[in-house]
Design an enzyme around this catalytic site. Structure first.
Site, short mmCIF file in Angstrom:
data_model
loop_
_atom_site.label_atom_id
_atom_site.label_comp_id
_atom_site.label_asym_id
_atom_site.label_seq_id
_atom_site.Cartn_x
_atom_site.Cartn_y
_atom_site.Cartn_z
CE1 TYR A 56 -4.38 0.30 -0.24
CE2 TYR A 56 -4.34 -1.58 1.25
CZ TYR A 56 -5.02 -0.76 0.35
OH TYR A 56 -6.33 -1.01 0.07
CD GLU A 58 -3.76 4.37 1.10
OE1 GLU A 58 -2.70 3.74 1.38
OE2 GLU A 58 -4.90 3.96 1.38
CG ASP A 202 -9.51 10.40 -23.49
OD1 ASP A 202 -8.57 9.61 -23.74
OD2 ASP A 202 -10.57 10.05 -22.96
CB THR A 228 -6.01 3.77 -21.16
OG1 THR A 228 -6.11 3.86 -22.58
CG2 THR A 228 -7.36 4.06 -20.54
CE LYS A 231 -8.75 2.31 -24.86
NZ LYS A 231 -8.78 3.05 -23.58
NE ARG A 237 -8.14 -3.50 -18.81
CZ ARG A 237 -8.65 -3.60 -20.04
NH1 ARG A 237 -8.18 -4.50 -20.87
NH2 ARG A 237 -9.62 -2.82 -20.42
N1 DSN Z 1 -13.46 0.71 -23.80
C1 DSN Z 1 -12.60 1.65 -24.48
C2 DSN Z 1 -12.61 1.45 -25.95
O1 DSN Z 1 -12.84 0.33 -26.37
O2 DSN Z 1 -12.38 2.38 -26.70
C3 DSN Z 1 -12.90 3.07 -24.14
O3 DSN Z 1 -13.07 3.21 -22.78
#
Ligand code: DSN
Length: 425
Positions: A56, A58, A202, A228, A231, A237
């Site tokens: 942990y 924080e 974003d 994120t 991707k 993730r």
């Molecule tokens: N679930 C993501 C996507 O597939 O683009 C976006 O949050």
């Protein structure tokens, strides 16, 4: 066999281990075209599975609430430094649990409930957290939405400016989840300046392309960048928030203690690993190959009469309107999945159909590029997609085409190694 292997899991919990192995085999055997997915490296897998999950933390490095941060602090500092360097940002926060919490932190940093936010409408390719009605961001804030143009399928920047000057939002989002074309960060920045709004980019979908120089960077244009890490960036993730130094304290406070507790240190470590991978020259080649594959696939689909939103792609992503093919997106996606091609049904701009049963398909090339597929393979993939969609339109109950295509695809994918798993023997 999973790599790293899972001997303890197999002994202790064979049912669960069986599911993990089955999922790995599924990922190995399919052509994975979900635009938000990828295959992470073995090093990212190892960091994700490490003992850092036990700790942990924080707070932030040097300012924690629990003792024993001798190793976790340097891990987080490494991730922060690598993120700042890769994206040219003055500040990075690597603690958000995923994209939606990262975006919520931007609201928490700059807005109060009831304030106005301007974002791309979800069915036009935006994200839930850009102020869509069913998201807390659409319920707690006064959300105004811009669209893409009917004639070009591209963002309507005239409408963005008009709405921004009329509604005076505190926050403007650019970026989305189904945008095949380059985002004009400079144009958004100019509008945000005129309107006196914070500009948040974003870049979740295109972060890997930005890192690899295959898409322009929001650095120097956006006040805040969220992404994120799993991707096109090909990490675990998780998520990050990048910003100018001016906004660092507000964003950090918004993440912790505003919205979250302890960061997931195993994820932070894996983000650090992925960021180092993304800084290598071979990742820049990867990012450019992702786009080359998407362009080749788009060209091959156009040749077969597919209607692509905006007429093609500049990125990893293609959005198909299936209306002229006589089958909606959902049954087409199901049939393709059964045939070994995994993608998702998706709304298209001005879709007359409902979101859960829309007209389109979304396709992305990040994962197949990681497997090593090259543009010369794309006409064959387009041909398979076409065969299966045509068969689904003619007779949804006839599985013969899907079965044959699935066998052909298993033969193809067997020739392309998958990080993290290989057939036994
Ligand atoms: N679930 C993501 C996507 O597939 O683009 C976006 O949050």
């Amino acid at each position: 066999m999973h790599r790293p292997s899972l001997p303890h899991l197999h002994r202790q919990d064979p049912d669960l281990a069986g599911l993990v192995e089955a999922e790995a085999r599924r990922q190995f055997e399919k052509i994975r075209l979900i635009a938000s997915e990828n295959y992470v490296s073995p090093a990212v897998l190892e960091a994700t599975g490490s003992v850092l999950t036990n700790k942990y933390s924080e707070g932030y490095p040097g300012r924690r609430y629990y003792e024993g941060q001798q190793n976790v602090d340097p891990v987080e500092l490494l991730a922060v430094e690598r993120a700042r360097h890769l994206f040219g940002a003055e500040h990075a926060n690597v603690q958000p649990y995923s994209g939606s919490p990262a975006n919520l932190a931007v609201y928490a940093a700059f807005l109060r409930p009831g304030d106005t936010v301007l974002g791309l409408s979800l069915p036009m390719g935006g994200h839930l957290t850009h102020g869509w009605s069913v998201s807390a961001t659409g319920k707690w804030f006064n959300a105004v939405r811009y669209e893409v143009r009917r004639d070009t399928g591209r963002i309507d920047l005239d409408q963005v400016r008009e709405l921004a000057l009329k509604e005076r939002p505190k926050l403007i989002w650019c970026g989305g989840t189904a945008l095949p074309r380059t985002i004009d960060f400079a144009a958004f920045a100019e509008i945000a300046r005129e309107a006196g709004a914070v500009l948040a980019a974003d870049i979740a979908h295109i972060a890997g392309l930005v890192a690899g120089g295959a898409h322009p960077s929001p650095a120097g244009h956006a006040d805040v960048v969220t992404t994120t890490t799993h991707k096109t960036l090909r990490g675990p993730r998780g998520a990050m928030i990048l910003s100018t130094a001016e906004h660092a304290a507000a964003l950090d406070r918004a993440v912790f203690p505003g919205l979250q507790g302890g960061p997931h240190n195993h994820t932070t470590a894996a983000i650090a690993v992925a960021l180092a991978e993304a800084a290598r020259p071979d990742f820049a080649e990867y990012a450019h190959r992702v786009v080359a594959n998407a362009r080749a696939l788009a060209d091959a689909l156009l040749e077969r009469g597919y209607d692509l939103i905006s007429g093609g792609t500049d990125t990893h992503l293609i959005l198909i309107d299936l209306t002229n093919k006589g089958v909606p997106g959902k049954p087409a996606a199901r049939a393709l999945d059964a045939a070994g091609i995994e993608l998702n049904h998706n709304a298209v701009p001005f879709d007359p159909r409902k979101p859960f049963d829309p007209s389109g398909l979304r396709v992305g090339t990040a994962a197949i590029t990681t497997r090593g597929l090259t543009p010369d393979r794309m006409p064959q993939i387009a041909a398979w997609i076409d065969e299966v969609v045509t068969a689904a339109a003619a007779d949804p109950d006839d599985a013969s085409v899907a079965d044959r295509v699935a066998a052909e695809i298993r033969e193809l994918t067997a020739a392309y190694p998958m990080p993290g798993w290989a057939p036994a023997g």
